[in-house]
Design a protein around this motif. Sequence first.
Motif, short mmCIF file in Angstrom:
data_model
loop_
_atom_site.label_atom_id
_atom_site.label_comp_id
_atom_site.label_asym_id
_atom_site.label_seq_id
_atom_site.Cartn_x
_atom_site.Cartn_y
_atom_site.Cartn_z
N HIS A 174 -4.61 10.56 18.08
CA HIS A 174 -6.43 10.54 18.80
C HIS A 174 -6.69 11.50 17.79
N SER A 175 -6.37 11.75 16.71
CA SER A 175 -7.08 12.41 15.58
C SER A 175 -8.33 12.39 14.86
N ALA A 176 -9.07 12.93 14.33
CA ALA A 176 -9.97 12.47 13.87
C ALA A 176 -9.98 11.45 12.60
N PHE A 177 -9.26 11.98 12.18
CA PHE A 177 -8.85 10.41 11.38
C PHE A 177 -7.74 9.73 11.23
N GLY A 178 -7.79 9.70 12.70
CA GLY A 178 -6.37 8.68 13.57
C GLY A 178 -5.84 7.80 12.96
N GLY A 179 -4.57 7.50 12.57
CA GLY A 179 -3.69 6.68 12.24
C GLY A 179 -4.62 5.68 11.33
N GLY A 180 -3.88 4.09 12.02
CA GLY A 180 -4.30 3.15 11.60
C GLY A 180 -3.33 2.65 10.57
N SER A 181 -3.44 1.46 9.53
CA SER A 181 -2.44 1.26 8.13
C SER A 181 -2.76 2.17 7.08
N ALA A 182 -3.90 2.18 7.16
CA ALA A 182 -4.52 2.84 6.03
C ALA A 182 -3.38 4.92 5.24
N GLU A 183 -3.83 4.60 6.78
CA GLU A 183 -2.85 5.95 6.92
C GLU A 183 -1.03 6.16 7.29
N GLU A 184 -0.54 5.09 7.43
CA GLU A 184 0.64 4.30 6.59
C GLU A 184 1.31 4.11 5.61
N SER A 185 -0.25 3.58 4.98
CA SER A 185 0.42 3.60 3.22
C SER A 185 0.45 4.30 2.98
N TRP A 186 -1.00 6.15 3.13
CA TRP A 186 -0.90 7.08 1.95
C TRP A 186 0.14 8.36 2.09
N LYS A 187 0.34 8.07 2.91
CA LYS A 187 1.70 9.57 4.20
C LYS A 187 2.60 9.14 3.31
N PRO A 188 3.23 8.15 2.71
CA PRO A 188 4.33 7.98 1.72
C PRO A 188 4.53 9.36 0.76
N MET A 189 2.74 8.97 -0.12
CA MET A 189 2.71 10.01 -1.64
C MET A 189 1.39 11.45 -0.70
N LEU A 190 1.39 11.38 -0.22
CA LEU A 190 1.11 12.86 1.22
C LEU A 190 2.59 13.59 0.64
N ILE A 191 3.06 12.53 1.47
CA ILE A 191 5.07 13.59 1.40
C ILE A 191 5.00 13.84 -0.05
N ASP A 192 5.56 13.22 -0.49
CA ASP A 192 5.30 13.07 -1.97
C ASP A 192 4.52 14.24 -3.46
N ALA A 193 3.58 14.49 -2.89
CA ALA A 193 2.93 15.50 -3.29
C ALA A 193 3.08 16.82 -2.75
N ILE A 194 3.32 17.37 -1.88
CA ILE A 194 3.97 18.12 -1.01
C ILE A 194 5.10 18.57 -1.45
N GLY A 195 5.86 17.50 -1.47
CA GLY A 195 7.04 17.74 -2.47
C GLY A 195 6.86 18.21 -3.63
N LYS A 196 6.19 18.14 -4.18
CA LYS A 196 5.68 18.31 -6.03
C LYS A 196 5.29 19.81 -6.17
N GLN A 197 4.09 20.13 -4.96
CA GLN A 197 3.90 20.76 -4.84
C GLN A 197 5.11 22.29 -4.37
N ILE A 198 5.87 21.83 -3.64
CA ILE A 198 6.31 23.24 -2.91
C ILE A 198 7.68 23.42 -4.05
N SER A 199 7.86 22.49 -5.09
CA SER A 199 9.17 22.44 -6.30
C SER A 199 8.21 23.22 -7.17
N ALA A 200 6.92 22.94 -6.70
CA ALA A 200 6.24 23.58 -8.38
C ALA A 200 5.94 25.21 -7.88
#
Length: 125
Positions: A54-80
Amino acid sequence: MAGALLPPVSAIPPEAAGLSPEVINKAWTAAHDFEAMALGRFLAPMFDTVDLSHSAFGGGSAEESWKPMLIDAIGKQISAAGGLGLARPVFAEMLRMQEAATHAALDAPPPASSRSSSSRMEKSP
């Protein structure tokens, strides 16, 4: 090695004194990659509980496919940025294991096949 990011001297255990800077750099990079991956796995359940349909960019298959990459990028930034401090003990243990493997290889007797062929050569006229 130009542009290599070596760990701080305080992070290098004394057992690793005989290792080359390339080996130390690879271990340091691998330890940070491991920390980033672990942080990503810690963050994944948090993103699974958020309903973005229900958000502005809400849901869908595209979000589901990009979510793991977002999580990995956040993990890399926290580690850095310093992470949880997991990289240093992992790095130290990797260097200890590398040094032990190097010493074991140097102290090991030659393989049996090379010993038997050399003994046969000594016996032949």
